[in-house]
Design a protein around this motif. Structure first.
Motif, PDB file in Angstrom:
ATOM      1  N   ASP A 250      11.817 -36.442  -9.155  1.00 37.72           N
ATOM      2  CA  ASP A 250      11.409 -36.378 -10.562  1.00 37.72           C
ATOM      3  C   ASP A 250      10.238 -37.338 -10.806  1.00 37.72           C
ATOM      4  O   ASP A 250       9.749 -37.986  -9.897  1.00 37.72           O
ATOM      5  N   THR A 251       9.779 -37.415 -12.023  1.00 40.10           N
ATOM      6  CA  THR A 251       8.684 -38.326 -12.366  1.00 40.10           C
ATOM      7  C   THR A 251       9.183 -39.329 -13.397  1.00 40.10           C
ATOM      8  O   THR A 251      10.122 -39.052 -14.150  1.00 40.10           O
ATOM      9  N   TYR A 252       8.579 -40.489 -13.394  1.00 41.18           N
ATOM     10  CA  TYR A 252       8.992 -41.542 -14.312  1.00 41.18           C
ATOM     11  C   TYR A 252       7.803 -42.442 -14.573  1.00 41.18           C
ATOM     12  O   TYR A 252       6.780 -42.369 -13.884  1.00 41.18           O
ATOM     13  N   GLY A 253       7.917 -43.285 -15.585  1.00 42.88           N
ATOM     14  CA  GLY A 253       6.851 -44.228 -15.903  1.00 42.88           C
ATOM     15  C   GLY A 253       5.548 -43.511 -16.223  1.00 42.88           C
ATOM     16  O   GLY A 253       5.528 -42.488 -16.925  1.00 42.88           O
ATOM     17  N   PRO A 254       4.420 -44.000 -15.697  1.00 45.31           N
ATOM     18  CA  PRO A 254       3.114 -43.398 -15.998  1.00 45.31           C
ATOM     19  C   PRO A 254       3.021 -41.936 -15.557  1.00 45.31           C
ATOM     20  O   PRO A 254       2.342 -41.142 -16.210  1.00 45.31           O
ATOM     21  N   LEU A 255       3.701 -41.577 -14.464  1.00 47.41           N
ATOM     22  CA  LEU A 255       3.636 -40.189 -14.010  1.00 47.41           C
ATOM     23  C   LEU A 255       4.304 -39.260 -15.015  1.00 47.41           C
ATOM     24  O   LEU A 255       3.818 -38.153 -15.273  1.00 47.41           O
ATOM     25  N   ALA A 256       5.433 -39.681 -15.571  1.00 47.34           N
ATOM     26  CA  ALA A 256       6.099 -38.861 -16.585  1.00 47.34           C
ATOM     27  C   ALA A 256       5.227 -38.748 -17.839  1.00 47.34           C
ATOM     28  O   ALA A 256       5.145 -37.684 -18.464  1.00 47.34           O
ATOM     29  N   GLU A 257       4.570 -39.850 -18.200  1.00 47.42           N
ATOM     30  CA  GLU A 257       3.675 -39.827 -19.358  1.00 47.42           C
ATOM     31  C   GLU A 257       2.499 -38.892 -19.113  1.00 47.42           C
ATOM     32  O   GLU A 257       2.092 -38.129 -20.009  1.00 47.42           O
ATOM     33  N   LEU A 258       1.971 -38.917 -17.896  1.00 53.80           N
ATOM     34  CA  LEU A 258       0.856 -38.039 -17.558  1.00 53.80           C
ATOM     35  C   LEU A 258       1.290 -36.584 -17.596  1.00 53.80           C
ATOM     36  O   LEU A 258       0.554 -35.711 -18.099  1.00 53.80           O
ATOM     37  N   ALA A 259       2.485 -36.283 -17.083  1.00 53.64           N
ATOM     38  CA  ALA A 259       2.996 -34.909 -17.119  1.00 53.64           C
ATOM     39  C   ALA A 259       3.125 -34.423 -18.556  1.00 53.64           C
ATOM     40  O   ALA A 259       2.806 -33.261 -18.867  1.00 53.64           O
ATOM     41  N   ALA A 260       3.599 -35.299 -19.446  1.00 57.33           N
ATOM     42  CA  ALA A 260       3.747 -34.913 -20.855  1.00 57.33           C
ATOM     43  C   ALA A 260       2.386 -34.631 -21.488  1.00 57.33           C
ATOM     44  O   ALA A 260       2.240 -33.675 -22.269  1.00 57.33           O
ATOM     45  N   LEU A 261       1.378 -35.429 -21.161  1.00 50.21           N
ATOM     46  CA  LEU A 261       0.040 -35.212 -21.722  1.00 50.21           C
ATOM     47  C   LEU A 261      -0.561 -33.897 -21.220  1.00 50.21           C
ATOM     48  O   LEU A 261      -1.218 -33.172 -21.994  1.00 50.21           O
ATOM     49  N   VAL A 262      -0.354 -33.585 -19.954  1.00 47.01           N
ATOM     50  CA  VAL A 262      -0.874 -32.321 -19.421  1.00 47.01           C
ATOM     51  C   VAL A 262      -0.188 -31.137 -20.102  1.00 47.01           C
ATOM     52  O   VAL A 262      -0.840 -30.148 -20.471  1.00 47.01           O
ATOM     53  N   ASP A 263       1.122 -31.235 -20.295  1.00 46.56           N
ATOM     54  CA  ASP A 263       1.843 -30.159 -20.992  1.00 46.56           C
ATOM     55  C   ASP A 263       1.315 -29.996 -22.420  1.00 46.56           C
ATOM     56  O   ASP A 263       1.133 -28.871 -22.917  1.00 46.56           O
ATOM     57  N   GLU A 264       1.085 -31.135 -23.068  1.00 45.15           N
ATOM     58  CA  GLU A 264       0.567 -31.089 -24.437  1.00 45.15           C
ATOM     59  C   GLU A 264      -0.823 -30.466 -24.466  1.00 45.15           C
ATOM     60  O   GLU A 264      -1.167 -29.722 -25.400  1.00 45.15           O
ATOM     61  N   TYR A 265      -1.624 -30.738 -23.457  1.00 47.89           N
ATOM     62  CA  TYR A 265      -2.969 -30.174 -23.381  1.00 47.89           C
ATOM     63  C   TYR A 265      -2.909 -28.653 -23.344  1.00 47.89           C
ATOM     64  O   TYR A 265      -3.656 -27.970 -24.055  1.00 47.89           O
ATOM     65  N   TYR A 266      -2.006 -28.123 -22.498  1.00 45.75           N
ATOM     66  CA  TYR A 266      -1.895 -26.668 -22.388  1.00 45.75           C
ATOM     67  C   TYR A 266      -1.454 -26.041 -23.713  1.00 45.75           C
ATOM     68  O   TYR A 266      -1.878 -24.941 -24.077  1.00 45.75           O
ATOM     69  N   GLN A 267      -0.589 -26.754 -24.451  1.00 43.81           N
ATOM     70  CA  GLN A 267      -0.148 -26.228 -25.742  1.00 43.81           C
ATOM     71  C   GLN A 267      -1.289 -26.229 -26.762  1.00 43.81           C
ATOM     72  O   GLN A 267      -1.470 -25.275 -27.521  1.00 43.81           O
ATOM     73  N   LEU A 268      -2.068 -27.327 -26.765  1.00 49.55           N
ATOM     74  CA  LEU A 268      -3.150 -27.447 -27.739  1.00 49.55           C
ATOM     75  C   LEU A 268      -4.284 -26.478 -27.447  1.00 49.55           C
ATOM     76  O   LEU A 268      -5.063 -26.137 -28.359  1.00 49.55           O
ATOM     77  N   GLU A 269      -4.426 -26.040 -26.181  1.00 48.31           N
ATOM     78  CA  GLU A 269      -5.443 -25.036 -25.868  1.00 48.31           C
ATOM     79  C   GLU A 269      -5.264 -23.794 -26.728  1.00 48.31           C
ATOM     80  O   GLU A 269      -6.238 -23.145 -27.131  1.00 48.31           O
ATOM     81  N   LEU A 270      -4.012 -23.470 -27.026  1.00 48.72           N
ATOM     82  CA  LEU A 270      -3.712 -22.279 -27.814  1.00 48.72           C
ATOM     83  C   LEU A 270      -3.600 -22.586 -29.300  1.00 48.72           C
ATOM     84  O   LEU A 270      -4.004 -21.781 -30.148  1.00 48.72           O
ATOM     85  N   LEU A 271      -3.039 -23.783 -29.632  1.00 50.70           N
ATOM     86  CA  LEU A 271      -2.701 -24.056 -31.021  1.00 50.70           C
ATOM     87  C   LEU A 271      -3.807 -24.774 -31.791  1.00 50.70           C
ATOM     88  O   LEU A 271      -4.042 -24.484 -32.962  1.00 50.70           O
ATOM     89  N   ASP A 272      -4.473 -25.735 -31.158  1.00 56.52           N
ATOM     90  CA  ASP A 272      -5.470 -26.532 -31.875  1.00 56.52           C
ATOM     91  C   ASP A 272      -6.508 -27.087 -30.888  1.00 56.52           C
ATOM     92  O   ASP A 272      -6.497 -28.274 -30.554  1.00 56.52           O
ATOM     93  N   PRO A 273      -7.440 -26.241 -30.416  1.00 54.21           N
ATOM     94  CA  PRO A 273      -8.433 -26.684 -29.417  1.00 54.21           C
ATOM     95  C   PRO A 273      -9.295 -27.845 -29.879  1.00 54.21           C
ATOM     96  O   PRO A 273      -9.853 -28.571 -29.042  1.00 54.21           O
TER      97      PRO A 273
END
Length: 371
Positions: A250-273
């Motif tokens: 699994d991921t933790y610490g900065p890696l988990a934070e980075l994974a969350a930001l990448v996921d958020e990026y993909y969502q914002l591509e569709l919702l709020d570029p």
């Protein structure tokens, strides 16, 4: 009869640091030893009064005495098992002349300079009835610990020799009188002492120190190479044990934070570029702060069909520093795709989950993970 049998257990302590006492590959040595002692008690062995938990066992050992010179006190040396200088001198004289010469050249005349209480050699360990739990002394001192551990021609210290001789000498001769020896977990340093690789003779240090004392060796099953070394060079009876159950990293610490930001990026591509530039900056800052450039730079040299990326460790292209904000749309997409793949690969990796305890098979979720 079992009630009269005397068994010695040896915990590794190669670095001589208190924090590393009982360090064994994949094995919870303290919990395993406590389980073994309880099983011996059920079979009629004299194990005295046992601690309630493995933590209590470890604290009792460390409070008694260790070889960690940053913590060792004169009072602990006095409480240790003491081998008088004269007795050790007689044991030392029994060694072959060539071994005596090598030990004198490296460590001086007996009893040497290390771990002395007065002129007696102090051995760290604890009695439990007719059982004795010993800390394996360091192979040397005054040198780099890694060099000591891996130098094949370094003779053992007087202190090291004294422990094994004391363990096998009968009580009437000033020893513990062990009927058998157990090295608790991979791996100690005895099987790496100078001498032949196969078919040891009296001139080989493992043979001189062990004599004919039976040695049992719980050893992680997935390292047959070093287990074979213990069989060949220390006449060990190997008791294979399972490795710890595997689990997802699994991921933790900065890696988990980075994974969350990448996921958020993909969502914002569709919702709020319009918010993507801000998120790109956050992703880039996190990559830099976490010093992920080396790992990502190595993994990001990938061919995406129409474009071959050659990001290096500083994320430069043709020698010019690059940031996410300076990349064009396809480059950013490819970079985030590679970061996402890198994080998924790390998260799915199998790692050891905890430590194995002798006699305890994987249970619950650990069983399918192991399978």
């Amino acid at each position: 009869p079992n009630s009269e049998k005397r068994v010695a257990f040896v915990f590794t302590n190669s670095t001589a640091k208190a924090s590393q006492v009982g360090n064994a590959v994949g094995l919870d040595s303290a919990a395993s030893l406590l389980g073994v002692l309880r099983a011996l008690r059920d079979d009629g062995y004299d194990v005295g009064t046992l601690p309630a938990t493995s933590d209590e066992l470890m604290h009792a050992l460390l409070d008694r005495a260790t070889y960690d010179t940053t913590l060792l006190t004169p009072a602990q040396l006095e409480r240790a098992v003491l081998v008088p200088r004269e007795r050790y001198a007689a044991w030392f004289a029994d060694l072959p002349d060539a071994q005596q010469r090598r030990m004198r050249q490296q460590w001086g005349d007996p009893p040497g300079q290390a771990y002395l209480s007065g002129t007696s050699l102090a051995l760290a360990g604890l009695h439990f009835g007719k059982m004795f739990v010993a800390l394996q002394p360091p192979r040397g001192y005054g040198m780099d610990p890694d060099a000591i551990y891996h130098t094949p021609d370094l003779p053992p210290t007087h202190h090291y020799h004294a422990l094994y001789r004391w363990l096998r000498e009968p009580p009437a001769a000033g020893g513990f009188g062990a009927h058998a020896l157990v090295h608790v977990g991979k791996h100690g340093t005895l099987e790496w002492l100078p001498g032949k690789g196969v078919g040891l003779s009296a001139a080989c240090f493992p043979d001189s120190l062990l004599g004919d004392l039976p040695l049992f060796y719980p050893f992680v099953i997935n390292d047959p190479g070093e287990g074979t070394q213990a069989k060949r060079r220390a006449h060990a009876t190997i008791l294979d044990h399972l490795p710890p159950p595997l689990t997802r990293a699994d991921t933790y610490g900065p890696l988990a934070e980075l994974a969350a930001l990448v996921d958020e990026y993909y969502q914002l591509e569709l919702l709020d570029p319009s918010k993507l530039p801000l998120l790109q900056g956050q992703i880039w800052d996190l990559v830099q702060r976490s010093d992920l450039g080396t790992d990502l730079g190595t993994l990001l040299r990938r061919d995406h069909g129409d474009h071959v990326h050659e990001w290096d460790d500083e994320f430069t292209e043709d020698g010019v520093p690059v940031t996410l904000s300076e990349m064009n749309g396809p480059d950013v997409a490819h970079l985030l795709e590679d970061i996402d793949g890198y994080l998924c690969e790390l998260g799915r990796a199998q790692i050891r989950g905890g430590l194995h305890v002798l006699g305890q098979p994987p249970r619950g979720e650990a069983l399918p993970e192991m399978l």
